[in-house]
Motif scaffolding. Structure first.
Motif, PDB file in Angstrom:
ATOM      1  N   PRO A  10       0.812  -1.210   0.000  1.00 51.49           N
ATOM      2  CA  PRO A  10       0.000   0.000   0.000  1.00 51.49           C
ATOM      3  C   PRO A  10       0.850   1.267   0.000  1.00 51.49           C
ATOM      4  N   LYS A  11       0.428   2.269  -0.747  1.00 49.12           N
ATOM      5  CA  LYS A  11       1.210   3.512  -0.837  1.00 49.12           C
ATOM      6  C   LYS A  11       0.596   4.622   0.014  1.00 49.12           C
ATOM      7  N   THR A  12      -0.665   4.461   0.367  1.00 47.81           N
ATOM      8  CA  THR A  12      -1.303   5.434   1.266  1.00 47.81           C
ATOM      9  C   THR A  12      -2.092   4.672   2.323  1.00 47.81           C
ATOM     10  N   LEU A  13      -2.524   5.393   3.356  1.00 48.64           N
ATOM     11  CA  LEU A  13      -3.304   4.738   4.412  1.00 48.64           C
ATOM     12  C   LEU A  13      -4.578   4.116   3.856  1.00 48.64           C
ATOM     13  N   ASP A  14      -5.186   4.795   2.856  1.00 49.76           N
ATOM     14  CA  ASP A  14      -6.441   4.285   2.304  1.00 49.76           C
ATOM     15  C   ASP A  14      -6.262   2.951   1.611  1.00 49.76           C
ATOM     16  N   GLU A  15      -5.042   2.732   1.119  1.00 55.96           N
ATOM     17  CA  GLU A  15      -4.823   1.490   0.387  1.00 55.96           C
ATOM     18  C   GLU A  15      -4.607   0.291   1.299  1.00 55.96           C
ATOM     19  N   LEU A  22      -9.201   0.895  12.609  1.00 57.92           N
ATOM     20  CA  LEU A  22      -7.858   1.353  12.979  1.00 57.92           C
ATOM     21  C   LEU A  22      -7.455   2.562  12.138  1.00 57.92           C
ATOM     22  N   ILE A  23      -7.670   2.435  10.837  1.00 58.93           N
ATOM     23  CA  ILE A  23      -7.264   3.508   9.945  1.00 58.93           C
ATOM     24  C   ILE A  23      -8.038   4.789  10.251  1.00 58.93           C
ATOM     25  N   SER A  24      -9.329   4.637  10.572  1.00 56.36           N
ATOM     26  CA  SER A  24     -10.096   5.863  10.826  1.00 56.36           C
ATOM     27  C   SER A  24      -9.628   6.527  12.113  1.00 56.36           C
ATOM     28  N   ARG A  25      -9.201   5.718  13.089  1.00 59.91           N
ATOM     29  CA  ARG A  25      -8.653   6.313  14.306  1.00 59.91           C
ATOM     30  C   ARG A  25      -7.373   7.087  13.998  1.00 59.91           C
ATOM     31  N   ILE A  30      -4.528  12.693  12.250  1.00 63.53           N
ATOM     32  CA  ILE A  30      -4.025  13.548  11.178  1.00 63.53           C
ATOM     33  C   ILE A  30      -4.871  14.803  11.057  1.00 63.53           C
ATOM     34  N   GLU A  31      -6.187  14.615  11.200  1.00 60.60           N
ATOM     35  CA  GLU A  31      -7.085  15.750  11.085  1.00 60.60           C
ATOM     36  C   GLU A  31      -6.835  16.769  12.197  1.00 60.60           C
ATOM     37  N   LYS A  32      -6.675  16.225  13.421  1.00 68.72           N
ATOM     38  CA  LYS A  32      -6.507  17.116  14.575  1.00 68.72           C
ATOM     39  C   LYS A  32      -5.068  17.610  14.690  1.00 68.72           C
ATOM     40  N   LYS A  33      -4.201  17.114  13.849  1.00 70.69           N
ATOM     41  CA  LYS A  33      -2.774  17.482  13.902  1.00 70.69           C
ATOM     42  C   LYS A  33      -2.188  17.282  15.286  1.00 70.69           C
ATOM     43  N   ASN A  34      -2.594  16.240  15.903  1.00 70.70           N
ATOM     44  CA  ASN A  34      -2.054  15.952  17.221  1.00 70.70           C
ATOM     45  C   ASN A  34      -2.102  14.452  17.451  1.00 70.70           C
ATOM     46  N   LEU A  35      -1.114  13.953  18.185  1.00 70.53           N
ATOM     47  CA  LEU A  35      -1.197  12.544  18.552  1.00 70.53           C
ATOM     48  C   LEU A  35      -0.376  12.283  19.800  1.00 70.53           C
ATOM     49  N   PRO A  36      -0.787  11.276  20.589  1.00 72.23           N
ATOM     50  CA  PRO A  36       0.051  10.884  21.727  1.00 72.23           C
ATOM     51  C   PRO A  36       1.147   9.940  21.249  1.00 72.23           C
ATOM     52  N   LYS A  53       4.550   3.699   9.046  1.00 68.57           N
ATOM     53  CA  LYS A  53       5.256   4.534   8.082  1.00 68.57           C
ATOM     54  C   LYS A  53       4.286   5.371   7.256  1.00 68.57           C
ATOM     55  N   LEU A  54       3.253   4.719   6.773  1.00 68.40           N
ATOM     56  CA  LEU A  54       2.287   5.445   5.939  1.00 68.40           C
ATOM     57  C   LEU A  54       1.584   6.526   6.756  1.00 68.40           C
ATOM     58  N   PHE A  55       1.306   6.179   8.006  1.00 64.02           N
ATOM     59  CA  PHE A  55       0.676   7.161   8.876  1.00 64.02           C
ATOM     60  C   PHE A  55       1.579   8.379   9.051  1.00 64.02           C
TER      61      PHE A  55
END
Lengths: 344, 454
Positions: A10-15, A22-25, A30-36, A53-55
């Protein structure tokens, strides 16, 4: 791209196949530009690193190259890196207390591989950089050094730790991370992927084959794709027979030969064989014993005999943990198996 | 000198050449070219002092300039290039590497500051010993016109990882800032010293020829008035030492003290004059497996030898199966060796030296004694422990380039490439010639790398 497993990487998360929730989490982050700090747990070959990596790639976007690093905790430092590490530092004498003026040592691994990256400021218009540590449990006692790093440099760099065994990770680290159990690909998506391959590559893959593939590979996609690619495709169809033919090719024959030679008591041959295996496949000692175990499990032996053999291997593996010379421990194991073979 | 004193001074010291004029100069090679070692070294020392003077003058000017200049305009001080500050002499033991350095120093009226393997060479001790003397002149030097100094770092391959931690970087630093020429000596090539080897010129020193050795030995025999040594004895110890002049002189001295007339006994004594060589290990291995009968004998054998047991037990591991053929004996022997290895590991990890006695008995006696009943008396070749278990994690050059080519297309770690991807490529390639071509075109492989995949 001649290698299919790369072609269908896969080349992107969608793929990424399956694992929708998991992917939607992850996309939320990415949307909130924040992560723990994240901790990915899942069995081997399931795609943890690919997802991480893709994330990171989508999170960091165009600043990916400068702000991303992937390190392997299980790869020992090279001589050069070791000499790079200044292993001694002193606590300033001006600090009052019993530690003043004492030597402190930072583990070389953290000093050389981790610290330079996490200390460096973020480059570009992103909140922080991302460090991925693969096989984190292999860090062992170095994990203690990591927990402070996660706090001190946490605002500058977020970490994604990847592991197959959560039991190998110390509690303070686990408590600092958000846990992600990476599931196996579900059968439906697995099926869809192989139907896609089938139509892209112009081979028919029978339904049974896909089912069997899913079972024998435990949902490890790259392994399954490998198997399909080396199948005999001259008929334009892959059935169970061709699949089993290609499965046979994946057996490491040398290990069977090694066990056979040991049973027969041909010590010199067995010794050459295992030295060869170690140097060709670069197994570490534990992996090597695991492979032997796998083969022994499949051999047509009595229950008693199998237990006895496992006993011998366990003993050798245990001793190799302490010992200095792996060669001696394996040689000893072979000689014991030869005696066992004689008495059988 | 009375009869007693005659044996007190080692002849090796007594006959150490005072000047290169009275010395047999061993031939040497640098970058494959034969050179005269003495001339080269003298040349090196002269050029060194010439250059260092220039650089010092230059640096002095810079310092004066910097004192008045703004921070931005300050200039950097110069250093002597590394290859002009130090040389390395490499060659087997006892061929005169140390001697030639002392002889030259004597000829040029210089003082030698030596450090060798008997000193612990950690960063601190090396700095204390060498750095100060290499940088500055002592107080006495200002009062009297002092001797120039020459730094000799002997037995540099004796620098071991943990014991002499930080020694190599210190030496490299020393080379950069030294005020005196440095000569280093080494017996063998060691990968841990690679950074050093790259920085400085390396002279391969060859052993003296037989006729030259004979000349020296005859001179000593004449001077010491030894009569008891026959031509055969001489041949025997010469053959045993193989160009190791120091060993030869030591043997000669030992031999001159033997009064036993029985020729067989004499030969035994001559052969028992141990020295740390591969040959000695060969002897130990044979004795251990073929003549040792009791635990005490085994203990004696390993205790007496100078061979590092760290090293010896790998030899035993390698040669066990060729000496012990009975399966049961072999298993018992390996069982003991395996436990010995485990104990040795624990000693190293946790510093539990109290376990050492078990290790000693298990790796020697424990290995030799199980096979005592079914011993074969015939001649057995002793093989060198070429295989080292640590090599399993290192890659050779073509493996490395193959890995890099794969990594460029497919980001995996080295180990993953080897355990996971290369096995697949091997199978893939074995299916048809076309596949081989596809893969080799894709990765742009050369012949050697292709061979790895077959």
């Amino acid at each position: 791209m001649p290698i299919w497993r790369l072609k269908y990487l896969p080349k992107t998360l969608d793929e990424i196949w399956g694992r929708k929730s998991l992917i939607s989490r992850l996309k939320d982050f990415i949307e909130k530009k924040n992560l723990p700090h994240l901790l990915f747990i899942g069995s081997e070959g399931i795609g943890k690193t690919t997802i991480a990596k893709l994330f990171a790639k989508e999170f960091l976007n165009s600043y990916f190259n400068a702000n991303f690093k992937l390190i392997y905790a299980d790869i020992p430092l090279t001589q050069e890196e070791r000499s790079l590490a200044k292993s001694e530092a002193y606590i300033s004498t001006s600090k009052i207390g019993s530690m003043a003026g004492r030597k402190i040592t930072t583990p070389a691994f953290i000093q050389v591989k981790v610290k330079p990256f996490v200390q460096l400021k973020v480059i570009g218009d992103i909140p922080f950089k991302i460090l991925v540590v693969k096989n984190f449990e292999a860090l062992g006692s170095n994990q203690q050094g990591f927990r402070r790093l996660m706090e001190i440099y946490g605002s500058n760099c977020r970490m994604i730790l990847i592991t197959t065994k959560i039991s190998g990770i110390i509690d303070p680290i686990v408590s600092r991370c958000q846990l992600f159990l990476i599931p196996q690909i579900d059968f439906n998506s697995f099926n869809k992927l192989f139907l896609k391959i089938s139509s892209n590559e112009n081979v028919e893959i029978e339904k049974d084959v896909i089912k069997t593939l899913y079972k024998i590979t435990d949902g490890r996609i790259s392994k399954a794709i490998d198997l399909v690619q080396i199948c005999d495709k001259s008929d334009g169809i892959i059935n169970l027979n061709t699949l089993f033919e290609s499965l046979k090719k994946f057996k490491i024959e040398e290990i069977e030969k090694l066990i056979l030679a040991s049973f027969k008591g041909d010590f010199i041959k067995a010794r050459n064989l295992f030295r060869n295996i170690l140097s060709i496949y670069k197994y570490n000692i534990n992996d090597f014993f695991q492979k032997i175990l796998e083969v022994i499990n499949k051999l047509p032996l009595s229950k008693y005999a199998k237990i006895k053999l496992i006993n011998l291997i366990a003993e050798a593996d245990f001793r190799a943990l302490d010992g200095r010379d792996v060669d001696i421990q394996i040689s000893s194991l072979i000689s014991k198996i030869s005696i066992f073979g004689e008495n059988m | 000198m009375n009869e007693k004193d005659k044996f007190k001074i080692p002849w090796v010291e007594k006959y150490r050449p005072k000047s290169i004029k009275e010395m047999a100069i061993p031939s040497a090679k640098v970058k494959g070219q034969k050179v005269n070692l003495a001339e080269e070294l003298i040349e090196f020392i002269k050029i060194f002092f010439n250059d260092i003077e220039k650089i010092n003058r230059f640096n002095q000017e810079i310092r004066v300039f910097n004192r008045n200049a703004q921070e931005k305009e300050q200039k950097k001080e110069k250093n002597l290039p590394q290859e002009k500050a130090a040389v390395l002499l490499e060659g087997q033991p006892g061929i005169g590497k140390t001697s030639i350095v002392y002889a030259i120093a004597n000829d040029l009226n210089m003082e030698v500051i030596e450090t060798n393997a008997s000193d612990t060479r950690t960063r601190d001790t090396l700095e204390a010993k060498l750095k100060e003397s290499s940088k500055s002149k002592g107080i006495m030097d200002f009062i009297s016109e002092s001797k120039k100094k020459l730094i000799l770092i002997d037995e540099i391959d004796g620098i071991y990882g943990t014991k002499d931690r930080g020694a190599v970087p210190t030496i490299l630093e020393l080379i950069k800032s030294t005020q005196f020429p440095i000569i280093m000596c080494a017996n063998e090539y060691k990968t841990s010293l690679q950074s050093l080897y790259n920085a400085i010129p390396r002279y391969e020193v060859n052993p003296l020829s037989k006729s030259e050795i004979l000349k020296i030995i005859n001179k000593i025999i004449e001077r010491e008035q030894i009569e008891s040594i026959s031509q055969e004895d001489l041949e025997l110890i010469m053959g045993k030492n193989e160009g190791d002049l120091r060993g030869l002189i030591n043997d000669l001295q030992a031999l001159s003290q033997i009064t036993d007339e029985n020729p067989i006994e004499r030969n035994k004594i001559i052969l028992s004059l141990h020295r740390d060589t591969t040959k000695e290990i060969f002897g130990i291995i044979r004795d251990l497996f073929q003549t040792v009968n009791t635990l005490n004998e085994a203990r004696d054998l390993t205790n007496k030898s100078d061979v590092d047991y760290n090293f010896l037990y790998k030899w035993i591991n390698e040669n066990l199966p060729s000496f012990i053929q009975n399966k049961n004996d072999l298993t018992n022997a390996f069982e003991n060796l395996a436990i010995a290895d485990q104990i040795f590991g624990r000693i190293n990890k946790n510093m539990q030296w109290s376990l050492l006695p078990y290790f000693y008995d298990l790796f020697a006696g424990g290995v030799a004694l199980p096979g005592i009943e079914n011993r074969s008396k015939g001649f057995k070749t002793v093989s060198f422990p070429r295989y080292s278990s640590s090599t399993s994690y290192s890659f050779n050059i073509s493996e490395k380039s193959l890995i890099q080519k794969i990594q460029a297309k497919y980001p995996l770690s080295e180990i993953e490439v080897f355990r996971d991807f290369i096995p697949f490529l091997r199978i893939f390639i074995s299916i048809s010639r076309r596949n081989l071509k596809i893969v080799s075109d894709w990765l742009e492989l050369d012949a050697k790398e292709k061979k790895l995949l077959k």
